[in-house]
Enzyme design. Sequence first.
Site, PDB file in Angstrom:
ATOM      1  N   LYS A  24       0.836  -1.198   0.000  1.00  0.00           N
ATOM      2  CA  LYS A  24       0.000   0.000   0.000  1.00  0.00           C
ATOM      3  C   LYS A  24       0.873   1.251   0.000  1.00  0.00           C
ATOM      4  O   LYS A  24       1.911   1.309   0.670  1.00  0.00           O
ATOM      5  CB  LYS A  24      -0.910  -0.021   1.230  1.00  0.00           C
ATOM      6  N   SER A  48      -9.187   3.040   3.009  1.00  0.00           N
ATOM      7  CA  SER A  48      -8.176   3.592   2.148  1.00  0.00           C
ATOM      8  C   SER A  48      -7.337   2.553   1.417  1.00  0.00           C
ATOM      9  O   SER A  48      -6.536   2.911   0.555  1.00  0.00           O
ATOM     10  CB  SER A  48      -7.246   4.491   2.973  1.00  0.00           C
ATOM     11  N   SER A 100     -10.020   0.798   7.188  1.00  0.00           N
ATOM     12  CA  SER A 100      -9.389   0.776   5.863  1.00  0.00           C
ATOM     13  C   SER A 100      -8.981  -0.582   5.337  1.00  0.00           C
ATOM     14  O   SER A 100      -8.642  -0.702   4.159  1.00  0.00           O
ATOM     15  CB  SER A 100      -8.157   1.682   5.863  1.00  0.00           C
TER      16      SER A 100
END
Length: 495
Positions: free
Chosen positions: A107, A182, A206
């Site tokens: 990520k 996210s 997230s």
Amino acid sequence: MTNYTRRHFLRGTAATAALLPFASACAPVRALRATSLPSGDMDGVRMAQLISNGDVSSLEFTEAAIARAERVNPQINAIASKTYDMARVRAAESPAGTFGGVPTFIKDLMNWKNAPSFYGSRAFKDYVAEEDGVFATRWREMGVVSLGKSTTPEIGLISSTEPLVTGPTRNPWDLSRIPGGSSGGAAALTASRVTPFAHASDGGGSIRIPAACCGLFGLKPSRGALAGPQLDQPVELSVNHAVTLTVRDSAALFAAAEDPREGLTPTGRITGPASRRLKIAFAPEPTNGASLDSETRAGIERTADLCRSLGHEVVDWTVPMDGKAFQDEFLLLWAAGAAEFMQQAMAYSPGKAPEEILEPWTLGLAQDFMAKKDRFESAIAYLQAFEGEYHSWFDDFDVLLTPTVSTLPPAIGTQSPTGDFDETMKRVTDFVAFTAPMNVSGAASMSVPLQWTSGGIPVGSLFSGRRGDDGLLLALAYELEAAQPWIDRKPGILG
């Protein structure tokens, strides 16, 4: 949404394998070649086994994953930066470890040495990490091969992945919808079977929100269960882990990264369901005044029925909290993170006006904090006290069952960081009504992809426990996966 590492982020920011419900992941393979895996129908544990046995090389799996990425990414836009050449070099070296040679993505909020880290922001579009983040070090030790960085909203501050620096990421089940945030890029890539799992983090939902939107398994580990930096924060929200196609990948990744602190008992590697029947509190109503859409309500009711059919006691329950009060205090802490990030971005890009490098959503949060910062200490006191309140709920039951999000994934643009701030805030807080309490309390929580609508859109089911209940949740997840498998469900973009 993910709470970043703040001041430190630039410095490093009873089912056995044979019984798992996915034949392609466990089938014997002798002369298998990467080109025979067009849709990546294999989990990471199986890939690692094949690499270790010499049946398939890491480089073959890596090249196949790169080919899949190049085929689907033009549709989903989930890769922030590609590091294919670095991946090929690492794969050729056949790295050792629990997941030795298995391809994945990191990520874009976590530093991976020599890879770009945008943090989802135009402010850092030229930044390249000089070293691994703490959690990234553990993943490198596992032997994974990173193909690049997955997309994320600006510093993980919103539940849709539509950053200006890379553009909107799309949900592979319906390209008009968001993949959540996210960890939206991680979820879109994994759901598209580019890799069997991808790194993700969770500071307000997230991991679990994009897992629900994209039909994946997403465990938010307990605070302090896995390796990570020791943060100087009044309320530590964020944890790192993964979104995965299978429960056993999540369990194996958890065990390989485990480094319990603050009195937590080690969980170890959970390999199947437990015989213990649980008392599950079923609380489908949002506490903040949001409403469920009809398909989300129908899906979570089916999950409750599934748990009953498996012999668990499911009791109707109402969460004893003022959801709007909690939301207000949580959002002030969230806004404090935006204000701090704004300062860091301005220091990194001197001479730039804030609106040149930061998104309206981030600036709106920062401004909101500045207007309310005299309340910050009382908000922190409220949130610190909430941890004990949350855990007291479990005196009378074992697990809490709620929806993961209140509606199906909305359309791209609905939660855009460039939209009207107040309107976007209402849409976001209504959508993510269930996940933040587990971050404040440090509790274990997981979204399980048990339901789909008649139109083929995933509906996540959120199971939450106490801090330290990671093993209990993983054992339950194995049982649910065996009872209602999801591995054969594939997004339409795969054909």
